[in-house]
Design a protein around this motif. Sequence first.
Motif, mmCIF file in Angstrom:
data_model
loop_
_atom_site.group_PDB
_atom_site.id
_atom_site.type_symbol
_atom_site.label_atom_id
_atom_site.label_comp_id
_atom_site.label_asym_id
_atom_site.label_seq_id
_atom_site.Cartn_x
_atom_site.Cartn_y
_atom_site.Cartn_z
ATOM 1 N N VAL A 1 83.211 58.769 -33.905
ATOM 2 C CA VAL A 1 83.104 58.265 -32.533
ATOM 3 C C VAL A 1 84.469 58.219 -31.866
ATOM 4 O O VAL A 1 84.594 58.443 -30.658
ATOM 5 C CB VAL A 1 82.470 56.853 -32.531
ATOM 6 C CG1 VAL A 1 82.464 56.263 -31.123
ATOM 7 C CG2 VAL A 1 81.057 56.915 -33.089
ATOM 8 N N PHE A 2 85.508 57.912 -32.653
ATOM 9 C CA PHE A 2 86.872 57.814 -32.129
ATOM 10 C C PHE A 2 87.743 58.923 -32.710
ATOM 11 O O PHE A 2 87.433 59.497 -33.756
ATOM 12 C CB PHE A 2 87.484 56.450 -32.474
ATOM 13 C CG PHE A 2 86.762 55.278 -31.867
ATOM 14 C CD1 PHE A 2 86.514 55.225 -30.502
ATOM 15 C CD2 PHE A 2 86.335 54.220 -32.663
ATOM 16 C CE1 PHE A 2 85.845 54.147 -29.942
ATOM 17 C CE2 PHE A 2 85.667 53.134 -32.108
ATOM 18 C CZ PHE A 2 85.415 53.099 -30.742
ATOM 19 N N GLY A 3 88.859 59.178 -32.023
ATOM 20 C CA GLY A 3 89.785 60.206 -32.459
ATOM 21 C C GLY A 3 90.781 59.693 -33.484
ATOM 22 O O GLY A 3 90.565 58.650 -34.123
ATOM 23 N N GLU A 4 91.899 60.406 -33.614
ATOM 24 C CA GLU A 4 92.918 60.088 -34.610
ATOM 25 C C GLU A 4 93.967 59.140 -34.013
ATOM 26 O O GLU A 4 94.606 59.459 -33.015
ATOM 27 C CB GLU A 4 93.594 61.357 -35.111
ATOM 28 C CG GLU A 4 92.707 62.230 -35.990
ATOM 29 C CD GLU A 4 92.278 61.531 -37.271
ATOM 30 O OE1 GLU A 4 93.118 60.822 -37.869
ATOM 31 O OE2 GLU A 4 91.106 61.669 -37.656
ATOM 32 N N PHE A 5 94.106 57.996 -34.621
ATOM 33 C CA PHE A 5 95.144 57.035 -34.277
ATOM 34 C C PHE A 5 95.146 55.975 -35.373
ATOM 35 O O PHE A 5 94.244 55.939 -36.213
ATOM 36 C CB PHE A 5 94.886 56.383 -32.901
ATOM 37 C CG PHE A 5 93.503 55.780 -32.755
ATOM 38 C CD1 PHE A 5 93.216 54.510 -33.246
ATOM 39 C CD2 PHE A 5 92.480 56.495 -32.135
ATOM 40 C CE1 PHE A 5 91.946 53.965 -33.122
ATOM 41 C CE2 PHE A 5 91.205 55.952 -32.004
ATOM 42 C CZ PHE A 5 90.934 54.680 -32.497
ATOM 43 N N THR A 6 96.167 55.135 -35.382
ATOM 44 C CA THR A 6 96.230 54.050 -36.363
ATOM 45 C C THR A 6 95.468 52.848 -35.798
ATOM 46 O O THR A 6 95.877 52.296 -34.769
ATOM 47 C CB THR A 6 97.692 53.649 -36.650
ATOM 48 O OG1 THR A 6 98.412 54.801 -37.088
ATOM 49 C CG2 THR A 6 97.748 52.561 -37.718
ATOM 50 N N PRO A 7 94.356 52.448 -36.415
ATOM 51 C CA PRO A 7 93.521 51.381 -35.859
ATOM 52 C C PRO A 7 94.274 50.086 -35.553
ATOM 53 O O PRO A 7 94.049 49.473 -34.499
ATOM 54 C CB PRO A 7 92.452 51.169 -36.946
ATOM 55 C CG PRO A 7 92.344 52.501 -37.600
ATOM 56 C CD PRO A 7 93.742 53.047 -37.615
ATOM 57 N N GLU A 8 95.148 49.662 -36.462
ATOM 58 C CA GLU A 8 95.880 48.409 -36.243
ATOM 59 C C GLU A 8 96.811 48.517 -35.030
ATOM 60 O O GLU A 8 96.952 47.565 -34.266
ATOM 61 C CB GLU A 8 96.685 48.037 -37.491
ATOM 62 C CG GLU A 8 95.839 47.584 -38.664
ATOM 63 C CD GLU A 8 95.281 46.173 -38.483
ATOM 64 O OE1 GLU A 8 95.856 45.404 -37.695
ATOM 65 O OE2 GLU A 8 94.261 45.856 -39.130
ATOM 66 N N VAL A 9 97.445 49.675 -34.868
ATOM 67 C CA VAL A 9 98.341 49.871 -33.723
ATOM 68 C C VAL A 9 97.547 49.859 -32.420
ATOM 69 O O VAL A 9 97.945 49.229 -31.435
ATOM 70 C CB VAL A 9 99.122 51.191 -33.863
ATOM 71 C CG1 VAL A 9 99.922 51.477 -32.593
ATOM 72 C CG2 VAL A 9 100.058 51.138 -35.065
ATOM 73 N N MET A 10 96.410 50.548 -32.407
ATOM 74 C CA MET A 10 95.581 50.583 -31.203
ATOM 75 C C MET A 10 95.041 49.193 -30.879
ATOM 76 O O MET A 10 95.047 48.771 -29.711
ATOM 77 C CB MET A 10 94.423 51.566 -31.397
ATOM 78 C CG MET A 10 93.550 51.755 -30.163
ATOM 79 S SD MET A 10 94.433 52.489 -28.758
ATOM 80 C CE MET A 10 94.605 54.192 -29.347
ATOM 81 N N ALA A 11 94.573 48.483 -31.896
ATOM 82 C CA ALA A 11 94.035 47.137 -31.675
ATOM 83 C C ALA A 11 95.119 46.195 -31.150
ATOM 84 O O ALA A 11 94.869 45.372 -30.257
ATOM 85 C CB ALA A 11 93.442 46.589 -32.969
ATOM 86 N N MET A 12 96.334 46.305 -31.697
ATOM 87 C CA MET A 12 97.444 45.485 -31.213
ATOM 88 C C MET A 12 97.791 45.838 -29.773
ATOM 89 O O MET A 12 98.082 44.956 -28.952
ATOM 90 C CB MET A 12 98.668 45.668 -32.115
ATOM 91 C CG MET A 12 99.890 44.875 -31.664
ATOM 92 S SD MET A 12 99.615 43.084 -31.661
ATOM 93 C CE MET A 12 99.644 42.771 -33.449
ATOM 94 N N SER A 13 97.740 47.132 -29.436
ATOM 95 C CA SER A 13 98.026 47.570 -28.071
ATOM 96 C C SER A 13 97.012 46.983 -27.095
ATOM 97 O O SER A 13 97.365 46.555 -25.986
ATOM 98 C CB SER A 13 98.004 49.101 -27.989
ATOM 99 O OG SER A 13 98.988 49.666 -28.830
#
Length: 210
Positions: free
Chosen positions: A161-173
């Motif tokens: 469903v989602f692309g490539e990224f670091t989940p913790e970094v995205m959630a913190m953002s």
Amino acid sequence: MQVNTDLMAEMGLSPAEAARRAQIIGATIGVLSDLGYRRTTFAKIKERAGLSSTRLISYHFTNKAGLMQAVLSTVVETKAGFLTERTGGGLDPADRRGYLRAHIETSVAFLRAYPECVRTLSELAANADDADGWVMTKVLVDDLRVHGLARQLKQGQAEGVFGEFTPEVMAMSIAQAIDGVAAAYAADPELDLEQYGRELADTFVKATAP
């Protein structure tokens, strides 16, 4: 703030006990919001709640840690209930993109609907190292702000469903972006939070797309 007594009744408390606990929790949230964590004392809570003695607080919560646990649990439950109310209870947990949008829009709308809860959460987060506070405060606050969403993002990636990224970094953002809206709203209470919520959600839904 009005505190729901239903969960307390489920704990086996009498209506009178549940009402008293709710009264104390509501007063504590009010004092934390108005005066800050360091100035929140049983004496101030007694005054806000209109109690005859601080011993009534100790009777129901034993100590500061027990009271802060109840306060944090109430804030978490209030926000979860707000999400359910805004989505009509029809949000499918498997709808990761829908959850992401609802999480962001609800978090922004929550700023106006429950400002005391927002300020209380900030105070608890900033003082999570208090030796007399509840030891699990930091764990739950971090989970509410970042880690819970990161798990949803990671699961969404596994499902494509989602692309490539670091989940913790995205959630913190996302959490920091919501904090930015909170600061802007504090400076300008006329801010259109609905528009901010929609546009912020649009931004991160696009940013996480495959």
